[in-house]
Design a protein around this motif. Structure first.
Motif, PDB file in Angstrom:
ATOM      1  N   GLU A  61       0.845  -1.212   0.000  1.00  0.00           N
ATOM      2  CA  GLU A  61       0.000   0.000   0.000  1.00  0.00           C
ATOM      3  C   GLU A  61       0.876   1.256   0.000  1.00  0.00           C
ATOM      4  O   GLU A  61       0.664   2.184  -0.776  1.00  0.00           O
ATOM      5  CB  GLU A  61      -0.863   0.045   1.273  1.00  0.00           C
ATOM      6  CG  GLU A  61      -2.028  -0.918   1.322  1.00  0.00           C
ATOM      7  CD  GLU A  61      -3.319  -0.291   0.781  1.00  0.00           C
ATOM      8  OE1 GLU A  61      -3.305   0.896   0.446  1.00  0.00           O
ATOM      9  OE2 GLU A  61      -4.307  -1.031   0.678  1.00  0.00           O
ATOM     10  N   LYS A  62       1.832   1.258   0.908  1.00  0.00           N
ATOM     11  CA  LYS A  62       2.718   2.409   1.061  1.00  0.00           C
ATOM     12  C   LYS A  62       3.520   2.638  -0.225  1.00  0.00           C
ATOM     13  O   LYS A  62       3.663   3.776  -0.691  1.00  0.00           O
ATOM     14  CB  LYS A  62       3.664   2.128   2.241  1.00  0.00           C
ATOM     15  CG  LYS A  62       4.378   3.347   2.793  1.00  0.00           C
ATOM     16  CD  LYS A  62       5.156   2.961   4.056  1.00  0.00           C
ATOM     17  CE  LYS A  62       6.267   3.935   4.342  1.00  0.00           C
ATOM     18  NZ  LYS A  62       7.178   3.437   5.404  1.00  0.00           N
ATOM     19  N   CYS A  64       2.744   1.729  -3.263  1.00  0.00           N
ATOM     20  CA  CYS A  64       1.851   2.225  -4.321  1.00  0.00           C
ATOM     21  C   CYS A  64       1.607   3.713  -4.154  1.00  0.00           C
ATOM     22  O   CYS A  64       1.711   4.487  -5.101  1.00  0.00           O
ATOM     23  CB  CYS A  64       0.516   1.498  -4.281  1.00  0.00           C
ATOM     24  SG  CYS A  64       0.608  -0.174  -4.912  1.00  0.00           S
ATOM     25  N   LYS A  65       1.271   4.109  -2.921  1.00  0.00           N
ATOM     26  CA  LYS A  65       0.908   5.512  -2.685  1.00  0.00           C
ATOM     27  C   LYS A  65       2.091   6.452  -2.820  1.00  0.00           C
ATOM     28  O   LYS A  65       1.962   7.571  -3.315  1.00  0.00           O
ATOM     29  CB  LYS A  65       0.310   5.652  -1.281  1.00  0.00           C
ATOM     30  CG  LYS A  65      -1.126   5.183  -1.250  1.00  0.00           C
ATOM     31  CD  LYS A  65      -1.787   5.465   0.073  1.00  0.00           C
ATOM     32  CE  LYS A  65      -3.176   4.860   0.099  1.00  0.00           C
ATOM     33  NZ  LYS A  65      -3.574   4.422   1.430  1.00  0.00           N
ATOM     34  N   LYS A  66       3.260   6.006  -2.366  1.00  0.00           N
ATOM     35  CA  LYS A  66       4.417   6.901  -2.352  1.00  0.00           C
ATOM     36  C   LYS A  66       5.175   6.937  -3.661  1.00  0.00           C
ATOM     37  O   LYS A  66       5.831   7.925  -3.971  1.00  0.00           O
ATOM     38  CB  LYS A  66       5.381   6.454  -1.238  1.00  0.00           C
ATOM     39  CG  LYS A  66       4.981   6.930   0.127  1.00  0.00           C
ATOM     40  CD  LYS A  66       6.219   7.028   0.999  1.00  0.00           C
ATOM     41  CE  LYS A  66       5.947   7.738   2.291  1.00  0.00           C
ATOM     42  NZ  LYS A  66       7.139   7.798   3.139  1.00  0.00           N
ATOM     43  N   ASN A  70       0.160   7.481  -9.285  1.00  0.00           N
ATOM     44  CA  ASN A  70      -0.140   8.904  -9.136  1.00  0.00           C
ATOM     45  C   ASN A  70      -1.620   8.992  -8.742  1.00  0.00           C
ATOM     46  O   ASN A  70      -2.500   8.834  -9.587  1.00  0.00           O
ATOM     47  CB  ASN A  70       0.125   9.601 -10.474  1.00  0.00           C
ATOM     48  CG  ASN A  70      -0.369  11.022 -10.485  1.00  0.00           C
ATOM     49  OD1 ASN A  70      -0.999  11.483  -9.534  1.00  0.00           O
ATOM     50  ND2 ASN A  70      -0.091  11.725 -11.560  1.00  0.00           N
ATOM     51  N   MET A  71      -1.872   9.227  -7.445  1.00  0.00           N
ATOM     52  CA  MET A  71      -3.235   9.088  -6.931  1.00  0.00           C
ATOM     53  C   MET A  71      -4.222  10.115  -7.503  1.00  0.00           C
ATOM     54  O   MET A  71      -5.428   9.978  -7.339  1.00  0.00           O
ATOM     55  CB  MET A  71      -3.236   9.137  -5.398  1.00  0.00           C
ATOM     56  CG  MET A  71      -2.449   8.022  -4.737  1.00  0.00           C
ATOM     57  SD  MET A  71      -3.018   6.370  -5.212  1.00  0.00           S
ATOM     58  CE  MET A  71      -4.632   6.382  -4.438  1.00  0.00           C
ATOM     59  N   SER A  75      -5.678   4.730 -10.152  1.00  0.00           N
ATOM     60  CA  SER A  75      -6.075   3.921  -9.005  1.00  0.00           C
ATOM     61  C   SER A  75      -5.275   2.622  -9.060  1.00  0.00           C
ATOM     62  O   SER A  75      -4.813   2.220 -10.118  1.00  0.00           O
ATOM     63  CB  SER A  75      -7.565   3.614  -9.061  1.00  0.00           C
ATOM     64  OG  SER A  75      -7.832   2.783 -10.160  1.00  0.00           O
ATOM     65  N   TYR A  76      -5.112   1.993  -7.894  1.00  0.00           N
ATOM     66  CA  TYR A  76      -4.364   0.734  -7.895  1.00  0.00           C
ATOM     67  C   TYR A  76      -5.148  -0.349  -7.188  1.00  0.00           C
ATOM     68  O   TYR A  76      -6.030  -0.071  -6.373  1.00  0.00           O
ATOM     69  CB  TYR A  76      -2.997   0.912  -7.224  1.00  0.00           C
ATOM     70  CG  TYR A  76      -3.069   1.258  -5.751  1.00  0.00           C
ATOM     71  CD1 TYR A  76      -3.068   2.577  -5.338  1.00  0.00           C
ATOM     72  CD2 TYR A  76      -3.140   0.264  -4.785  1.00  0.00           C
ATOM     73  CE1 TYR A  76      -3.152   2.908  -3.995  1.00  0.00           C
ATOM     74  CE2 TYR A  76      -3.217   0.583  -3.437  1.00  0.00           C
ATOM     75  CZ  TYR A  76      -3.224   1.906  -3.052  1.00  0.00           C
ATOM     76  OH  TYR A  76      -3.316   2.227  -1.728  1.00  0.00           O
TER      77      TYR A  76
END
Lengths: 83, 83
Positions: A61-62, A64-66, A70-71, A75-76
Motif C-alpha cells: 500500500e505504502k 503504491c501511494k508513495k 499517481n493518486m 487507481s491501484y
C-alpha cells in the motif's frame, strides 16, 4: 515470509486515456473489429519480505501511494500470494 | 456476447528491466525496505464483442501479437470474463 504482489495501476475511469484511444483506433486499421473500451495501465510484480500477510499488505500500500501510482490520475489494486 | 479481457504484458524474465530496477533503487531512498525483484509491465483492459468464448480468445491473442506486445522482449497472458 516472502510474498509476491501483483499490482495493477490504471488511469481513473473519469479520465481520458489517450494511449488506449490510440490502440483502439489502430485496431481498426489492422482490420480487427469488435474491440472497444481499451484502457492501458501498468502491471507491476514484486517480492515483499515481511513478518506476516498484513505487514506485507501495508508495505505494498505504502509503495503504491508513495512511488508507483499517481493518486490524482490513477487507481491501484493488488493481490498478494505467499511464495 | 461481450467479454472483458484483462491482459498483462511483462518484459521477459531473461531481460533486464531498467524501469523496475529504478523503482527498486528509489524504494530504498524512501526508506521502504524488504521489496525486491520489481518488474514493470503493462496492464490492458478491453471489451471484446464476439460470438463465443473461443472467438473472443482468438481476437485477444491476435491483438496482443499484432499490436500490444513486442514478442521479442515481452510475454503476455490474459483472462476473459463474460460481461
Amino acid at each position: 515470509m516472502k510474498y509476491i504482489a501483483q499490482i495493477d495501476i490504471m488511469p481513473l475511469k473519469e479520465l481520458l486515456d489517450p494511449q488506449g484511444k490510440t490502440v483502439e483506433h489502430n485496431l481498426h486499421n489492422l482490420e480487427i473489429n469488435g474491440i472497444s473500451n481499451v484502457r492501458i495501465g501498468k502491471h507491476i510484480e514484486l517480492v515483499v519480505e515481511a513478518e506476516n500477510h498484513q505487514a506485507a499488505e501495508e508495505m505494498v500500500e505504502k509503495t503504491c501511494k508513495k512511488l508507483l501510482a499517481n493518486m490524482i490520475m490513477e487507481s491501484y489494486q493488488f493481490e498478494l500470494a505467499e511464495v
